[in-house]
Design an enzyme around this catalytic site. Structure first.
Site, mmCIF file in Angstrom:
data_model
loop_
_atom_site.group_PDB
_atom_site.id
_atom_site.type_symbol
_atom_site.label_atom_id
_atom_site.label_comp_id
_atom_site.label_asym_id
_atom_site.label_seq_id
_atom_site.Cartn_x
_atom_site.Cartn_y
_atom_site.Cartn_z
ATOM 1 N N CYS A 229 0.800 -1.236 0.000
ATOM 2 C CA CYS A 229 0.000 0.000 0.000
ATOM 3 C C CYS A 229 0.835 1.290 0.000
ATOM 4 O O CYS A 229 0.569 2.183 -0.818
ATOM 5 C CB CYS A 229 -0.955 0.026 1.187
ATOM 6 N N ARG B 197 6.325 -11.597 5.476
ATOM 7 C CA ARG B 197 5.734 -11.512 6.814
ATOM 8 C C ARG B 197 6.217 -12.685 7.645
ATOM 9 O O ARG B 197 6.317 -13.821 7.145
ATOM 10 C CB ARG B 197 4.201 -11.529 6.722
ATOM 11 N N GLN C 182 1.129 -11.020 -3.416
ATOM 12 C CA GLN C 182 -0.279 -10.637 -3.364
ATOM 13 C C GLN C 182 -0.759 -10.201 -4.744
ATOM 14 O O GLN C 182 -0.036 -9.505 -5.465
ATOM 15 C CB GLN C 182 -0.477 -9.470 -2.394
ATOM 16 N N ASP D 296 -2.493 -7.718 -5.694
ATOM 17 C CA ASP D 296 -2.897 -6.513 -4.974
ATOM 18 C C ASP D 296 -3.422 -5.452 -5.937
ATOM 19 O O ASP D 296 -3.026 -5.405 -7.100
ATOM 20 C CB ASP D 296 -1.670 -5.956 -4.233
ATOM 21 N N HIS E 57 -5.068 -1.140 -5.594
ATOM 22 C CA HIS E 57 -5.603 -0.031 -4.812
ATOM 23 C C HIS E 57 -6.332 0.904 -5.755
ATOM 24 O O HIS E 57 -5.821 1.248 -6.823
ATOM 25 C CB HIS E 57 -4.489 0.706 -4.075
ATOM 26 N N LYS F 49 -15.174 -3.913 5.463
ATOM 27 C CA LYS F 49 -14.625 -4.756 4.390
ATOM 28 C C LYS F 49 -15.626 -5.847 4.001
ATOM 29 O O LYS F 49 -16.547 -6.187 4.746
ATOM 30 C CB LYS F 49 -13.309 -5.400 4.815
ATOM 31 N N HIS G 197 -8.528 -1.028 -0.720
ATOM 32 C CA HIS G 197 -7.565 -2.129 -0.853
ATOM 33 C C HIS G 197 -8.323 -3.340 -1.388
ATOM 34 O O HIS G 197 -9.454 -3.598 -0.954
ATOM 35 C CB HIS G 197 -6.964 -2.525 0.500
#
Length: 647
Positions: free
Chosen positions: A343, A372, A390, A392, A394, A474, A520
Site C-alpha cells: 500500500c 511476513r 499478493q 494486490d 488499490h 470490508k 484495498h
C-alpha cells in the site's frame, strides 16, 4: 391460613404462545410443556433469553426459549464439546493421574483436548481410548453442572494436581466458576453440554500433534489429540471419506510428485522455490490476471521489496503490525525493512504530482511480493509462507464513485474466481470495530456502499459485526472447493487511515483540496495460497488452459524418434506446452507415467502416424481419439484454452 402461592414465571417459545409455569423450573421441564414429542427427542440444549444453556439449567425469571436441535451447527458444537470431555475422561480412566489435562474445545469439524504425558500417544492408545469412550457413552452418564467459589475450585484441582486448571481459574479472577462432571471426571468449563453421554456414540479420534500450553513456546509442550463426532454414522463416514480424499489432494504431496515447488530448510522455511512446471503454472495465472486487469481498466505498477523504516512508521505498520515484520537492516546508516504490504508504495506513486477530481478513479494493480513473519509451526506448504505475492490493487476515488467501484471489483472478482472453477462461496460484510479511525459519517457511508454493491449484484451475504479492520469496513469472500472446504481468498477494504496519515489530497470541482477514498483489494489473496488451493481443488488434474504441460509425445519404437522431434518443434512453435518421451521403454510404461503426471493429452506416434503425418490422441482418463494432423491438434488445444479462459 392459606399456604403461600407458588411463584410463577412466563415461558415462551420463540414465535410461540407464552405459558405460566411454577418456578424454579428446569429448561427441560419447561420445554416438555411447549414442545411436541418429536421436538423433545431432537432437543439437546436451548437459548434462554439469548444465552445458550443446558437442559438442566434452572429458570427463575420470565424466559424466551429457543431449542437447540441435533444436526444443527449449534447442536454439533455442543456434541463435539461434550465429546472432548468424554475423551478426557477416557484418557484419565485408561492412563490414570499420570496424565494432566489442559483444555478441550470444539473446533470446526471436530474437537481436541491437550494433555501432558511423558510417553507419546500411539495408534494402539487411540484404540483403547475409543473403546473406553464407547463404554462411557453406553453408560449414559449425565453431565452435571455445579458452581464453586474460585478458591474452592482451586483447592479441588490442587488436590488433583491439575496445575493447568489452577492457572486458568486464577487468571479468570472471577468470584465463582462453573464445573462439569461426568463419572469421576470433573472439568472446568462454561458449558453447555449434552444431557448425558449417550449422545456421544458416533465419533473418531484422528491424530495427535504437539502444542504449547496457551500457545507460548516458553511453556510446556503438550500432546493434542484431535477427534470428530457426529449424530449420524453416515455423516461420520462421509467426513472420514473426505479426509482421505483431502490427503490424496494434499498440495504438498502433489507439488512434490508433479515437480511444481519445493521448500528447503537450508534456504529457509516458508520460502518457496518454484520448479519449472510450477513456474509455468504461475506464469499462466499471472498472464491471465494481467490481461483481465487491463481489460477492466487497471494500470500495472512495480514497486521495491524494501523501504526506509520511516515509511512504515508513517503508514502505522510499526505500531499495528510490527510482530509480523522482519527486523530492520542498516544501509548507509539508515534503517530499511522488507515490505509486509504494498500500500505505501502505491501511495508514493499517487504523490508524484497533484491530482484532480477529473482523474478519478485511479485503479493500480501489482503482483507484489511481500514478506511476513509466520511462526515455524504455522507454516504449511503454499498456504502459510513467509514470502508471498499478493494479487494486490488499490483504487483511489471520490466519495460519489465508491459504490460503483465496489460493484466493479465484485464483478471482476467473481469472474476470475469462476474462470478458475470456483462458483460456490460465502460472503461476509464486516462492520466497524470498537477501536477505529475516521468519522462515524465516513464509516456509515462506506459500509452502506459495500452493502448496496452486494445487493445490486444480487449476492447473499452475512453481517460480521465489529470485525472490520480499524481503518474501514470490508467484504470477505470465502470460496469453497470440490470437497466443500472454505478458503479465505478475496477481500475488499475501504480505508480512511492511510489517506489521512499520508496527507493525500486532490483538487475538487470546487477548487478546494479533498481527501480521496482508498480501496484495498485482493482477489486471490496471494498467488502461493491460491495455487495451493487450485492444486487441491483439481487434485493436480488442471484444466487444459492452465496445465503446465498440455501434451506429451510418446513414440512406439526408435524409428519414430525423428518424427517425434519434428512434431514437438511444430507444436511448440504453435504455442502448445509440450514434452516428448522418446526413451527406449515399452509404450504402456510411458503412458502410465504420463497419466501419473496428470498430463491432459498423450500424442502416440507409430509407423502409421509417421507415414500419414498425424498423431493419435489419448486422454489422461484413458480414452483414445481418432488420429489428427498436427495442425488440427494445435487448433483443438487453442480452442479449448480460449473457452477455458472465457475468451
Amino acid at each position: 391460613m392459606e399456604p403461600p402461592k407458588a411463584m410463577e414465571i412466563v415461558v415462551t417459545l420463540q414465535d410461540g404462545e407464552p405459558i405460566n409455569v411454577p418456578a424454579p423450573i428446569t429448561v427441560r421441564e419447561a420445554l416438555d410443556r411447549l414442545q411436541s414429542n418429536k421436538q423433545k427427542k431432537r432437543t439437546i440444549a436451548a437459548r434462554a433469553n439469548g444465552q445458550v444453556v443446558d437442559l438442566s439449567r434452572l429458570l427463575e425469571i420470565d424466559t424466551t426459549l429457543e431449542p437447540i436441535l441435533i444436526d444443527t451447527e449449534d447442536g454439533l458444537d455442543i456434541l463435539r464439546h461434550s465429546a472432548a470431555h468424554v475423551m478426557a475422561q477416557a484418557v484419565r480412566d485408561v492412563f490414570g493421574t499420570e496424565v494432566k489435562v489442559a483444555i478441550g474445545p470444539a473446533i470446526e469439524n471436530g474437537f481436541y483436548y491437550d494433555f501432558l504425558r511423558d510417553t507419546p500417544f500411539s495408534p494402539e492408545d487411540f484404540e483403547r481410548i475409543e473403546q473406553r469412550m464407547q463404554e462411557i457413552a453406553d453408560a449414559s452418564q449425565p453431565f452435571i453442572r455445579t458452581e464453586l467459589a474460585s478458591d474452592e475450585a482451586i483447592a479441588l484441582f490442587e488436590r488433583q494436581d491439575e496445575k493447568y486448571k489452577v492457572e486458568l481459574i486464577r487468571d479468570l479472577e472471577a468470584e465463582t466458576v462453573s464445573l462439569y462432571r461426568i463419572g469421576e471426571f470433573t472439568d472446568l468449563c462454561r458449558g453447555p453440554h449434552l444431557p448425558d453421554t449417550s449422545f456421544v456414540k458416533v465419533f473418531k479420534l484422528l491424530r495427535v500433534a504437539g502444542a504449547y500450553w496457551r500457545g507460548d513456546e516458553k511453556n510446556d509442550v503438550l500432546q493434542r489429540i484431535y477427534g470428530t463426532a457426529f449424530f449420524d454414522p453416515k455423516a461420520l463416514a462421509k467426513y472420514l471419506h473426505d479426509l482421505e480424499e483431502a490427503k490424496k489432494r494434499d498440495h504438498r504431496k502433489l507439488g512434490r510428485e508433479l515437480e511444481l515447488f519445493t521448500t528447503q530448510d537450508h534456504i529457509g522455511p516458508g520460502l518457496i522455490l518454484w520448479q519449472p512446471k510450477g513456474a509455468q503454472l504461475r506464469r499462466l495465472i499471472e498472464d491471465y490476471w494481467k490481461d483481465e486487469h487491463y481489460r477492466h481498466d487497471y494500470e500495472l505498477l512495480y514497486t521495491p521489496h524494501i523501504a526506509r523504516q520511516d515509511l512504515w512508521k508513517t503508514s502505522g505498520h510499526l505500531d499495528f503490525y510490527s510482530e509480523n515484520m522482519y527486523s530492520p537492516m542498516d544501509i548507509d546508516e539508515i534503517k530499511y525493512q522488507l515490505k509486509p504490504m504494498n500500500c505505501p508504495f502505491h501511495i508514493g506513486v499517487y504523490g508524484t504530482r497533484k491530482r484532480s477530481y477529473r482523474e478519478f478513479p485511479l485503479r493500480w494493480c501489482e503482483l507484489g511480493t511481500v514478506y511476513r513473519y509466520e511462526r515455524a509451526g504455522a507454516l504449511h506448504g503454499l498456504l502459510r509462507v513467509r514470502g508471498f505475492t499478493q494479487d494486490d490493487a488499490h483504487i483511489f476515488c471520490r466519495p460519489d464513485q465508491l459504490e460503483e467501484e465496489i460493484f466493479n471489483i465484485l464483478n471482476l472478482n467473481l469472474h476470475i474466481l469462476q474462470t478458475f472453477g470456483f462458483s460456490d462461496y460465502d460472503i461476509y460484510l464486516s462492520t466497524r470495530p470498537e477501536k477505529y479511525v475516521g468519522s462515524d459519517e465516513n464509516w456509515q457511508r462506506a459500509t452502506e456502499a459495500l452493502k448496496l454493491a452486494l445487493e445490486k449484484k444480487g449476492l447473499a451475504f452475512m453481517i460480521d459485526p465489529g470485525e472490520g479492520v480499524f481503518y474501514g469496513p470490508k467484504i470477505d469472500i470465502k470460496i469453497k472447493d470440490v470437497l466443500g472446504r472454505s478458503w479465505q481468498c478475496s477481500t475488499i477494504q475501504v480505508d480512511f487511515n492511510l489517506p489521512e496519515r499520508f496527507e493525500m489530497t486532490y483538487t475538487g470541482a470546487d477548487n478546494a483540496e479533498h481527501q480521496p477514498i482508498m480501496i484495498h483489494r485482493a482477489l486471490m489473496g496471494s498467488l502461493e495460497r491460491f495455487i495451493g488451493i487450485l492444486i487441491e481443488h483439481y487434485a493436480g488434474v488442471f484444466p487444459l488452459w492452465f496445465a503446465p504441460v498440455q501434451a506429451r509425445i510418446l513414440n512406439i519404437t526408435d524409428d519414430q524418434a525423428a518424427y517425434c522431434q519434428q512434431v514437438y518443434e511444430q507444436l511448440r512453435q504453435a504455442g502448445v506446452r509440450i514434452e516428448k518421451d522418446v526413451r527406449n521403454e515399452k509404450l504402456n510404461y510411458k503412458i502410465r507415467e504420463a497419466q501419473l503426471a496428470k498430463i491432459p493429452y498423450m500424442l502416440i506416434v507409430g509407423d502409421k502416424e509417421k507415414e500419414s503425418g498425424t498423431v493419435t490422441v489419448r486422454l489422461r482418463d484413458g480414452k483414445n481419439l481418432p488420429p489428427v494432423s498436427v495442425e488440427e491438434f494445435a487448433r483443438k488445444v487453442d480452442e479449448e484454452c480460449r473457452a477455458g479462459r472465457g475468451i
